[in-house]
Scaffold this motif. Sequence first.
Motif, PDB file in Angstrom:
ATOM      1  N   PRO A  87      23.179  80.311  23.925  1.00 43.29           N
ATOM      2  CA  PRO A  87      23.975  80.541  22.719  1.00 43.29           C
ATOM      3  C   PRO A  87      24.727  79.319  22.221  1.00 43.29           C
ATOM      4  O   PRO A  87      25.096  79.264  21.042  1.00 43.29           O
ATOM      5  N   HIS A  88      24.971  78.335  23.098  1.00 44.08           N
ATOM      6  CA  HIS A  88      25.781  77.198  22.676  1.00 44.08           C
ATOM      7  C   HIS A  88      25.209  75.899  23.225  1.00 44.08           C
ATOM      8  O   HIS A  88      24.929  75.788  24.415  1.00 44.08           O
ATOM      9  N   TRP A  89      25.050  74.908  22.334  1.00 42.38           N
ATOM     10  CA  TRP A  89      24.474  73.613  22.697  1.00 42.38           C
ATOM     11  C   TRP A  89      25.503  72.508  22.485  1.00 42.38           C
ATOM     12  O   TRP A  89      26.159  72.455  21.439  1.00 42.38           O
ATOM     13  N   VAL A  90      25.617  71.638  23.471  1.00 48.18           N
ATOM     14  CA  VAL A  90      26.442  70.431  23.359  1.00 48.18           C
ATOM     15  C   VAL A  90      25.492  69.245  23.376  1.00 48.18           C
ATOM     16  O   VAL A  90      24.754  69.045  24.343  1.00 48.18           O
ATOM     17  N   PHE A  91      25.508  68.462  22.303  1.00 48.94           N
ATOM     18  CA  PHE A  91      24.601  67.324  22.207  1.00 48.94           C
ATOM     19  C   PHE A  91      25.400  66.030  22.181  1.00 48.94           C
ATOM     20  O   PHE A  91      26.308  65.860  21.358  1.00 48.94           O
ATOM     21  N   VAL A  92      25.066  65.122  23.083  1.00 50.12           N
ATOM     22  CA  VAL A  92      25.720  63.816  23.136  1.00 50.12           C
ATOM     23  C   VAL A  92      24.975  62.872  22.201  1.00 50.12           C
ATOM     24  O   VAL A  92      23.899  62.376  22.519  1.00 50.12           O
ATOM     25  N   SER A  93      25.570  62.669  21.048  1.00 52.08           N
ATOM     26  CA  SER A  93      25.018  61.746  20.066  1.00 52.08           C
ATOM     27  C   SER A  93      25.692  60.392  20.218  1.00 52.08           C
ATOM     28  O   SER A  93      26.156  60.043  21.305  1.00 52.08           O
ATOM     29  N   SER A  94      25.768  59.634  19.155  1.00 49.14           N
ATOM     30  CA  SER A  94      26.287  58.267  19.236  1.00 49.14           C
ATOM     31  C   SER A  94      26.884  57.855  17.905  1.00 49.14           C
ATOM     32  O   SER A  94      26.421  58.292  16.833  1.00 49.14           O
ATOM     33  N   CYS A  95      27.884  56.987  17.949  1.00 47.36           N
ATOM     34  CA  CYS A  95      28.415  56.408  16.715  1.00 47.36           C
ATOM     35  C   CYS A  95      27.406  55.479  16.050  1.00 47.36           C
ATOM     36  O   CYS A  95      27.634  55.019  14.920  1.00 47.36           O
ATOM     37  N   SER A  96      26.298  55.204  16.707  1.00 45.32           N
ATOM     38  CA  SER A  96      25.225  54.422  16.088  1.00 45.32           C
ATOM     39  C   SER A  96      24.507  55.182  14.985  1.00 45.32           C
ATOM     40  O   SER A  96      23.657  54.616  14.295  1.00 45.32           O
ATOM     41  N   VAL A  97      24.841  56.464  14.797  1.00 50.22           N
ATOM     42  CA  VAL A  97      24.207  57.236  13.723  1.00 50.22           C
ATOM     43  C   VAL A  97      24.704  56.803  12.349  1.00 50.22           C
ATOM     44  O   VAL A  97      24.071  57.104  11.335  1.00 50.22           O
ATOM     45  N   TYR A  98      25.820  56.089  12.282  1.00 49.95           N
ATOM     46  CA  TYR A  98      26.420  55.782  10.992  1.00 49.95           C
ATOM     47  C   TYR A  98      25.717  54.616  10.307  1.00 49.95           C
ATOM     48  O   TYR A  98      25.283  53.659  10.952  1.00 49.95           O
ATOM     49  N   ALA A  99      25.651  54.706   8.978  1.00 45.39           N
ATOM     50  CA  ALA A  99      24.959  53.684   8.201  1.00 45.39           C
ATOM     51  C   ALA A  99      25.807  52.433   8.018  1.00 45.39           C
ATOM     52  O   ALA A  99      25.275  51.325   7.901  1.00 45.39           O
ATOM     53  N   ASP A 100      27.128  52.595   7.983  1.00 49.82           N
ATOM     54  CA  ASP A 100      28.032  51.473   7.739  1.00 49.82           C
ATOM     55  C   ASP A 100      28.856  51.207   8.984  1.00 49.82           C
ATOM     56  O   ASP A 100      29.489  52.112   9.528  1.00 49.82           O
ATOM     57  N   HIS A 101      28.868  49.960   9.428  1.00 47.34           N
ATOM     58  CA  HIS A 101      29.670  49.566  10.593  1.00 47.34           C
ATOM     59  C   HIS A 101      30.768  48.573  10.214  1.00 47.34           C
ATOM     60  O   HIS A 101      31.370  47.968  11.088  1.00 47.34           O
ATOM     61  N   GLY A 102      31.013  48.422   8.915  1.00 51.91           N
ATOM     62  CA  GLY A 102      31.971  47.430   8.472  1.00 51.91           C
ATOM     63  C   GLY A 102      33.330  47.972   8.079  1.00 51.91           C
ATOM     64  O   GLY A 102      34.222  47.201   7.736  1.00 51.91           O
ATOM     65  N   THR A 103      33.510  49.296   8.122  1.00 54.64           N
ATOM     66  CA  THR A 103      34.751  49.913   7.645  1.00 54.64           C
ATOM     67  C   THR A 103      35.567  50.435   8.817  1.00 54.64           C
ATOM     68  O   THR A 103      35.195  51.442   9.436  1.00 54.64           O
ATOM     69  N   LEU A 148      28.309  68.399  18.226  1.00 55.92           N
ATOM     70  CA  LEU A 148      27.743  67.052  18.185  1.00 55.92           C
ATOM     71  C   LEU A 148      28.842  66.074  18.561  1.00 55.92           C
ATOM     72  O   LEU A 148      29.835  65.929  17.843  1.00 55.92           O
ATOM     73  N   ALA A 149      28.686  65.412  19.701  1.00 52.95           N
ATOM     74  CA  ALA A 149      29.670  64.448  20.171  1.00 52.95           C
ATOM     75  C   ALA A 149      29.121  63.046  19.955  1.00 52.95           C
ATOM     76  O   ALA A 149      28.225  62.606  20.683  1.00 52.95           O
ATOM     77  N   ARG A 150      29.643  62.361  18.944  1.00 50.87           N
ATOM     78  CA  ARG A 150      29.189  61.000  18.640  1.00 50.87           C
ATOM     79  C   ARG A 150      29.996  60.019  19.481  1.00 50.87           C
ATOM     80  O   ARG A 150      31.079  59.586  19.102  1.00 50.87           O
ATOM     81  N   ALA A 151      29.438  59.696  20.627  1.00 51.74           N
ATOM     82  CA  ALA A 151      30.150  58.871  21.598  1.00 51.74           C
ATOM     83  C   ALA A 151      30.207  57.417  21.155  1.00 51.74           C
ATOM     84  O   ALA A 151      29.269  56.894  20.550  1.00 51.74           O
ATOM     85  N   GLY A 152      31.333  56.776  21.485  1.00 50.20           N
ATOM     86  CA  GLY A 152      31.435  55.341  21.326  1.00 50.20           C
ATOM     87  C   GLY A 152      30.844  54.648  22.540  1.00 50.20           C
ATOM     88  O   GLY A 152      30.044  55.227  23.289  1.00 50.20           O
ATOM     89  N   LEU A 153      31.237  53.390  22.753  1.00 51.37           N
ATOM     90  CA  LEU A 153      30.716  52.651  23.898  1.00 51.37           C
ATOM     91  C   LEU A 153      31.248  53.271  25.186  1.00 51.37           C
ATOM     92  O   LEU A 153      32.463  53.346  25.401  1.00 51.37           O
ATOM     93  N   ILE A 154      30.345  53.694  26.054  1.00 55.08           N
ATOM     94  CA  ILE A 154      30.711  54.377  27.297  1.00 55.08           C
ATOM     95  C   ILE A 154      30.900  53.332  28.391  1.00 55.08           C
ATOM     96  O   ILE A 154      30.091  52.423  28.552  1.00 55.08           O
TER      97      ILE A 154
END
Length: 331
Positions: A87-103, A148-154
Amino acid sequence: MRILVLGGTGWLGSLLASEAVTRGHEVVCLARGESGHVPDGATLVHGDRSTVEGYGGLDGDFDALVDVTRFPLHTRTALEALGSRVPHWVFVSSCSVYADHGTPGADESADLLPALEGDEWSMEVYGEGKVACEQALVEALGADRVLLARAGLIAGPGDITDRTGYWPLRFAHPASDDGAVLVPNAPDLGTQLIDARDLAAWLVTCAEQRRAGTFNASGPVQLFPEYVETVRQTVGHIGPTVLVDQSWLEEQEVLPWSGDRSLPLWLPLPEYAGFMTRSSAAAEAHGLRTRPLAETVRDGLEWELRTGPGRARKAGLTPTDEVELLGRARP
């Protein structure tokens, strides 16, 4: 609870399984078993996720599932095999999904990269692959069943990428005779880490509470010189630091972030001013807690020394390269 960890033998997956076992849950790990062993108390079911048949060894239903995959194919096969059983899913994603890294300070509403199409995956499309995984989960299950957990540098003990272990090890054991260490002169560069143990604990809590939504999951932001000083003080470094500018490092063909002949955690500005300065306020409001950086540094160094500091590394300068570069940088 009966929790399924898709993985469980690698770095973060093993910590997730161990945390869930410690809390008294029944933990089943599905993996090929090539990255190591599951923690004591967890059950390993061998399976290859490249096909739906690879999940055939799993019996019954589960209360929650945690997945760390980077491959969209694995997400699709998991959904087909298990979508009606969890019934419930936890997915470890990443901050690398973002298109802009300059802001700096961007939150979860920032624009994403286009989702990877097809099954041809490589590290060059890591972010696009994570986007494809995220979208497949939400489309198949609905947003109310997915976190969806968008992890930073681990960071911390067990970092097999060699990025966060580089600076503690180098400052503890400098390559030069006088203890000098080559350091990027990056006073405006933000640095942001999350200890893998803190991330694992929060993810298990999210599974327990069936929390849904999208969250950046990382630690507090500090400037790169502050990070370096914390590392130096923690490991007891008393030698000089030799500061070199971004342009000089580029002239010497020193890479940022990772890879051979690189300086981990260093990123060029201004294009990466936001890469490690993202807002994790939403996750913090929902229980994410992080330990002091000094503890992560200390424990990471202990792990580095225990596992063989002289091994071939995936990130950083070799001692020989650093001594050569120090000779060029100093008068």
